[in-house]
Design an enzyme around this catalytic site. Structure first.
Site, mmCIF file in Angstrom:
data_model
loop_
_atom_site.group_PDB
_atom_site.id
_atom_site.type_symbol
_atom_site.label_atom_id
_atom_site.label_comp_id
_atom_site.label_asym_id
_atom_site.label_seq_id
_atom_site.Cartn_x
_atom_site.Cartn_y
_atom_site.Cartn_z
ATOM 1 C CB SER A 4 -0.888 0.003 1.247
ATOM 2 O OG SER A 4 -1.550 1.244 1.408
ATOM 3 C CE1 TYR A 24 -4.100 -1.931 4.859
ATOM 4 C CE2 TYR A 24 -3.480 0.311 4.237
ATOM 5 C CZ TYR A 24 -3.763 -0.998 3.888
ATOM 6 O OH TYR A 24 -3.714 -1.364 2.567
ATOM 7 C CE LYS A 40 -12.049 -0.544 0.336
ATOM 8 N NZ LYS A 40 -10.903 -0.226 -0.562
#
Length: 337
Positions: A128, A153, A193
């Site tokens: 990411s 995250y 999401k």
């Protein structure tokens, strides 16, 4: 499938495992393999927690579905997949349970890498752009050690990238491997999401339901309201990159997956309203206190490494990606790809 020079590029033989296969990117990887490559020997792995997420699979052709806890027993049964595409993770940037992130974003990924290394199976995984933190060290996918992610995250993804590089240094790797630092991905099949869906999805719903788009005010003097910048990449382009490296197994590495061009949130809002033929009415709201110090004001992928590795296809502009998303999915009664 054909490569970008028109020559045949062969996908791996054997079933292709896609973890997170009912998620946005995972289900779109399956879409690409079904439609562009005529492959239906897919093993979809996920852990469905959202009531509508199953709809991401309704149009997919695949040979089996496994819960994430069933994957390793299946792998140990003697079946050898042609490749593992590991898109499964806890992807919420607001997740604060570090133990949970370590379990599924780090330890689970380690175990899959180790199995693929032992059994000589290609392994492709999702990293990411959250690993880059505030961008103080740039967005170069050759730089890792000094990066400081802004949230838990991002840290879980960065930690796995660093672990992978140590495995590479020790030559304990699958025969072919790639990590993909996805930037701001938007497009079909993200609906489950909810709060973590892209700003494209939020802008569409807001202008449809209220006639206005809500954007964060800037909390920094060097950025005007709405002029925060992100590298927005359409999901169809993102999965094209994954499919390219699945078929071209001569290069391994960790690669940025973005367009290489940062655009403002105001640009995004204007693109969405243009597709809906509405006036661009923007309402400015304060950033939630929980995002202060955790918010990226600028992201832009360096694409030199990706291009040097042989991926030469162009990426859609923000306007073209938003237009395809809005006109062919979001405005249809059935928006699933």
């Amino acid at each position: 499938m054909l490569n970008q020079n028109g020559r045949t590029a062969k996908l791996p033989d054997g079933p292709i495992v896609i973890t997170g296969g009912a998620g946005m990117i995972g289900s779109m990887v399956a879409w690409h393999l079904n439609d562009a490559c005529d492959r239906d020997d897919l093993i979809i792995v996920d852990h469905l927690q959202h009531s509508d997420q199953w709809q991401n699979l309704c149009r997919r052709r695949y040979s089996d579905y496994l819960d994430r806890d069933q994957l390793f027993p299946w792998l140990q049964s003697g079946v050898k997949p042609g490749a593992v595409i590991h898109m499964g993770a806890i992807s919420a940037t607001t997740e604060r349970d570090v133990n949970l992130l370590m379990q599924y974003n780090f330890k689970y990924s380690q175990a899959l890498w180790q199995w693929c290394a032992r059994n000589e199976v290609p392994f492709l995984y999702a990293s990411s752009a959250a690993t880059y933190g505030d961008g103080a060290h740039g967005y170069d996918d050759n730089v890792f050690d000094p990066l400081r992610p802004l949230n838990e995250y991002g840290y879980s993804k960065h930690l796995f990238d660093l672990w992978v590089l140590r495995q590479v240094a020790q030559r304990v790797t699958p025969p072919h491997w790639c990590g993909f630092k996805f930037f701001n991905v938007y497009g079909p099949n993200e609906y489950h999401k909810q709060d973590m869906a892209s700003m494209t999805w939020h802008c569409f719903r807001q202008i449809r339901d209220t006639g206005k788009i809500r954007l964060f005010r800037s909390a920094r003097a060097d950025y005007a309201d709405g002029m925060q910048l992100r590298d927005f990449i359409y999901v169809k382009d993102a999965v094209d990159v994954v499919a390219h490296f699945l078929a071209h197994r001569h290069t391994s590495g960790i690669f940025n997956v973005g367009t290489g061009k940062a655009r403002t949130f105001r640009d995004l809002a204007l693109a969405v309203t243009h597709c809906q033929e509405r006036d661009p009415a923007i309402e400015w709201i304060d950033m939630p206190a929980g995002l202060h110090g955790r918010y990226q004001y600028f992201t832009q992928a360096s694409l030199a490494k990706l291009r040097d590795a042989g991926y030469t296809a162009p990426f859609r502009s923000l306007e073209d990606g938003v237009a395809d998303y809005v006109r062919h999915y979001l405005t249809h009664p059935d928006p699933y790809c």
